[in-house]
Design an enzyme around this catalytic site. Sequence first.
Site, PDB file in Angstrom:
ATOM      1  N   HIS A   1      -3.987   4.211   4.434  1.00  9.16           N
ATOM      2  CA  HIS A   1      -5.105   3.276   4.506  1.00  9.16           C
ATOM      3  C   HIS A   1      -6.369   3.942   3.974  1.00  9.16           C
ATOM      4  CE1 HIS A   1      -7.801   0.197   5.980  1.00  9.16           C
ATOM      5  NE2 HIS A   1      -8.467   1.102   6.676  1.00  9.16           N
TER       6      HIS A   1
ATOM      7  N   TYR B   1       3.799   5.360  11.426  1.00 10.67           N
ATOM      8  CA  TYR B   1       4.032   3.972  11.825  1.00 10.67           C
ATOM      9  C   TYR B   1       4.868   3.159  10.833  1.00 10.67           C
ATOM     10  CZ  TYR B   1      -0.119   3.383   8.797  1.00 10.67           C
ATOM     11  OH  TYR B   1      -1.012   3.426   7.761  1.00 10.67           O
TER      12      TYR B   1
ATOM     13  N   ARG C   1       0.851  -1.181   0.000  1.00  4.14           N
ATOM     14  CA  ARG C   1       0.000   0.000   0.000  1.00  4.14           C
ATOM     15  C   ARG C   1       0.894   1.241   0.000  1.00  4.14           C
ATOM     16  NH1 ARG C   1      -2.398   0.751   5.388  1.00  4.14           N
ATOM     17  NH2 ARG C   1      -0.959   2.495   5.519  1.00  4.14           N
TER      18      ARG C   1
END
Length: 395
Positions: free
Chosen positions: A293, A302, A289
Amino acid sequence: MADSSPATDTPGTPEAFGPDLAEVFGPAAADGGPELVQLLTPEGERRHHPEFDLDFSAEQIRGFYRDMVLVRRLDVEATALQRHGELGIWAQLLGQEAAQIGAGRALRPQDFVFPTYREHGVAWCRGLDPLRLLGLFRGVDHGDWDPAEHNFGLYTIVIGAQCLHATGYAMGMQRDGVVGTGDPERDAAVIAHFGDGASSQGDVNEAFIFAASYNAPVVFFCQNNQWAISEPIERQTRIPLYQRALGFGFPGIRVDGNDVLATYAVTQAALQRARDGQGPTFVEAYTYRMGAHTTTDDPTRYRLSADVESWKLKDPIARLEAYLRRNGLVDDGLVDTVKAEADELGERLRAGCTSMPDPQPLDMFDEVYAEVPDELAAQRAGFADYLESFEEARA
């Protein structure tokens, strides 16, 4: 796949659960492992596979390229619209174009798709106008396309729920006699899309059990993009995801999800297996990805930028373009033509999105039940009185 969180021994960290995937399965696991089905390297070189090799026509490969470029433009445009306040939220697919186009183009018209909320590329392959997707994320409808028109279900927001829906639908196909007849125009299958995070959900695992028990004609297509929102894959599993299928009694396979040729070949084989009455297959499309998100997420909190940069070198569109150019199957003129088509798509999406009419407040009661029950009718009347009170106050 490195984790950006501080190294500690507290429960929930990779250290507490043991070594990461590369240490467990060898260094190659960080790139998908030696079991990865790949027909096109990140440098655009053609590979051959003993089980999943296909002869692709030049026109077919150029079609894949066009699909991915246009779908990426859809994604970029929708992200920009959200940033300008025109969409409430957007689920990005940046970097996952090959996984979705490969899977989408492997479908036959009679197959049925159960998507999550990120299958914009598959929707494109099924002929769904992208503006129908934007209406959902703009909040002017709840997804207003007819699933039967494109054999493409409504987007599923509840994580993993679509896998149960897909399995039930596939069992219905068995009973309708459209599986294993030998007629390519009749035999059908179902494909359920979900992510690596959803693979940890109970609904998904229950769907595996039912599909295996009833030999349902369903392909479970997992886009393993390495992150379940902010949780890395090594916190979700101790083995490669595709190997979980064996515990349920059906085959699993891992494919390079940034390779549109391999994804098409593997998905086509899995769908045909289902149509022939041989039951379910788990396909793990190993991808990444590249974006967030959703547009409410900040992935810089993160994950490491170095990971993102390394995956940029495996970009699915650049990979395919390199192959096309190396083999003289594309020139600057065709690339410019596709880019111009993408610009036109972007303009149409901007204009169409901003001109969508706002729904009326009472519309939300209209399509809940075929026959409106008394309780809902009373709620609608009460809400109508409430709205009217504002008009009286302004009078």
